[in-house]
Design a protein around this motif. Structure first.
Motif, mmCIF file in Angstrom:
data_model
loop_
_atom_site.group_PDB
_atom_site.id
_atom_site.type_symbol
_atom_site.label_atom_id
_atom_site.label_comp_id
_atom_site.label_asym_id
_atom_site.label_seq_id
_atom_site.Cartn_x
_atom_site.Cartn_y
_atom_site.Cartn_z
ATOM 1 N N PHE A 44 0.805 -1.223 0.000
ATOM 2 C CA PHE A 44 0.000 0.000 0.000
ATOM 3 C C PHE A 44 0.837 1.271 0.000
ATOM 4 O O PHE A 44 0.312 2.360 -0.195
ATOM 5 N N SER A 45 2.150 1.152 0.174
ATOM 6 C CA SER A 45 3.004 2.343 0.036
ATOM 7 C C SER A 45 3.091 2.776 -1.428
ATOM 8 O O SER A 45 3.570 3.865 -1.734
ATOM 9 N N ASN A 46 2.581 1.930 -2.358
ATOM 10 C CA ASN A 46 2.543 2.296 -3.778
ATOM 11 C C ASN A 46 1.399 3.251 -4.104
ATOM 12 O O ASN A 46 1.333 3.764 -5.213
ATOM 13 N N VAL A 47 0.497 3.465 -3.160
ATOM 14 C CA VAL A 47 -0.578 4.440 -3.360
ATOM 15 C C VAL A 47 0.007 5.826 -3.100
ATOM 16 O O VAL A 47 0.545 6.104 -2.042
ATOM 17 N N VAL A 48 -0.073 6.672 -4.113
ATOM 18 C CA VAL A 48 0.433 8.046 -3.997
ATOM 19 C C VAL A 48 -0.670 8.903 -3.393
ATOM 20 O O VAL A 48 -1.799 8.909 -3.891
ATOM 21 N N ILE A 49 -0.337 9.615 -2.321
ATOM 22 C CA ILE A 49 -1.320 10.457 -1.637
ATOM 23 C C ILE A 49 -0.863 11.910 -1.714
ATOM 24 O O ILE A 49 0.226 12.247 -1.254
ATOM 25 N N GLU A 50 -1.703 12.738 -2.324
ATOM 26 C CA GLU A 50 -1.454 14.181 -2.348
ATOM 27 C C GLU A 50 -2.350 14.794 -1.280
ATOM 28 O O GLU A 50 -3.565 14.768 -1.400
ATOM 29 N N ASN A 51 -1.720 15.328 -0.231
ATOM 30 C CA ASN A 51 -2.469 15.815 0.926
ATOM 31 C C ASN A 51 -2.217 17.306 1.158
ATOM 32 O O ASN A 51 -1.263 17.674 1.821
ATOM 33 N N PRO A 52 -3.091 18.169 0.636
ATOM 34 C CA PRO A 52 -2.930 19.604 0.831
ATOM 35 C C PRO A 52 -3.619 20.145 2.085
ATOM 36 O O PRO A 52 -3.691 21.357 2.286
ATOM 37 N N VAL A 53 -4.147 19.259 2.932
ATOM 38 C CA VAL A 53 -4.944 19.695 4.088
ATOM 39 C C VAL A 53 -4.082 20.496 5.056
ATOM 40 O O VAL A 53 -3.019 20.051 5.484
ATOM 41 N N ASP A 54 -4.562 21.691 5.373
ATOM 42 C CA ASP A 54 -3.940 22.547 6.383
ATOM 43 C C ASP A 54 -4.897 22.584 7.568
ATOM 44 O O ASP A 54 -5.908 23.283 7.530
ATOM 45 N N GLY A 55 -4.597 21.814 8.587
ATOM 46 C CA GLY A 55 -5.477 21.703 9.741
ATOM 47 C C GLY A 55 -5.590 22.955 10.576
ATOM 48 O O GLY A 55 -6.392 23.015 11.504
ATOM 49 N N GLN A 56 -4.815 23.975 10.241
ATOM 50 C CA GLN A 56 -4.868 25.242 10.973
ATOM 51 C C GLN A 56 -5.729 26.288 10.251
ATOM 52 O O GLN A 56 -5.952 27.372 10.785
ATOM 53 N N THR A 57 -6.186 25.940 9.041
ATOM 54 C CA THR A 57 -6.929 26.899 8.225
ATOM 55 C C THR A 57 -8.307 26.343 7.875
ATOM 56 O O THR A 57 -8.401 25.275 7.265
ATOM 57 N N PRO A 58 -9.385 27.050 8.257
ATOM 58 C CA PRO A 58 -10.720 26.594 7.869
ATOM 59 C C PRO A 58 -10.854 26.579 6.345
ATOM 60 O O PRO A 58 -10.305 27.439 5.646
ATOM 61 N N GLY A 59 -11.553 25.583 5.836
ATOM 62 C CA GLY A 59 -11.772 25.497 4.397
ATOM 63 C C GLY A 59 -12.064 24.082 3.965
ATOM 64 O O GLY A 59 -12.178 23.161 4.774
ATOM 65 N N VAL A 60 -12.179 23.910 2.656
ATOM 66 C CA VAL A 60 -12.447 22.607 2.062
ATOM 67 C C VAL A 60 -11.207 22.199 1.272
ATOM 68 O O VAL A 60 -10.703 22.965 0.456
ATOM 69 N N PHE A 61 -10.728 20.992 1.543
ATOM 70 C CA PHE A 61 -9.512 20.486 0.914
ATOM 71 C C PHE A 61 -9.808 19.151 0.246
ATOM 72 O O PHE A 61 -10.698 18.412 0.669
ATOM 73 N N GLU A 62 -9.054 18.833 -0.803
ATOM 74 C CA GLU A 62 -9.225 17.584 -1.535
ATOM 75 C C GLU A 62 -7.935 16.764 -1.446
ATOM 76 O O GLU A 62 -6.891 17.192 -1.930
ATOM 77 N N VAL A 63 -8.033 15.608 -0.804
ATOM 78 C CA VAL A 63 -6.903 14.669 -0.757
ATOM 79 C C VAL A 63 -7.065 13.738 -1.949
ATOM 80 O O VAL A 63 -8.137 13.177 -2.173
ATOM 81 N N LYS A 64 -6.001 13.588 -2.730
ATOM 82 C CA LYS A 64 -6.057 12.769 -3.940
ATOM 83 C C LYS A 64 -5.197 11.516 -3.746
ATOM 84 O O LYS A 64 -4.038 11.605 -3.369
ATOM 85 N N TYR A 65 -5.800 10.354 -4.009
ATOM 86 C CA TYR A 65 -5.118 9.067 -3.929
ATOM 87 C C TYR A 65 -5.000 8.527 -5.353
ATOM 88 O O TYR A 65 -5.983 8.536 -6.097
#
Length: 85
Positions: A44-65
């Motif tokens: 499962f380390s072959n799954v590429v995860i793009e994680n732009p989530v900033d837990g300090q900033t309110p908003g909507v974020f999209e994590v891409k696998y």
């Protein structure tokens, strides 16, 4: 080829942390499903995860696998993360 997530929408409060890899339930490669558990023969380390989530900033974020099979076909799935005050 595709990934299966346990959730596709996650709500969290400012200051909380998220671990996107924890949401991967399984992956289908070349028609075969691999469950994300200790007995899986898929790395499962072959799954590429793009994680732009900033837990300090309110908003909507999209994590891409994404995952690519041996035939160079790529499957993509998204997790929507809402960070609220």
């Amino acid at each position: 080829d595709k990934e299966t997530l346990s959730e596709y929408l996650v709500n969290m409060k400012v200051g909380e942390k998220i671990s996107p890899a924890d949401y991967i339930e399984g992956v289908t490669i070349d028609g075969r499903y691999y469950e994300n558990d200790d007995d899986s023969s898929f790395d499962f380390s072959n799954v590429v995860i793009e994680n732009p989530v900033d837990g300090q900033t309110p908003g909507v974020f999209e994590v891409k696998y994404s995952v690519t099979d041996l035939s160079d076909r790529t499957g993509v799935v998204r997790l929507i993360v809402v960070v609220e005050e």
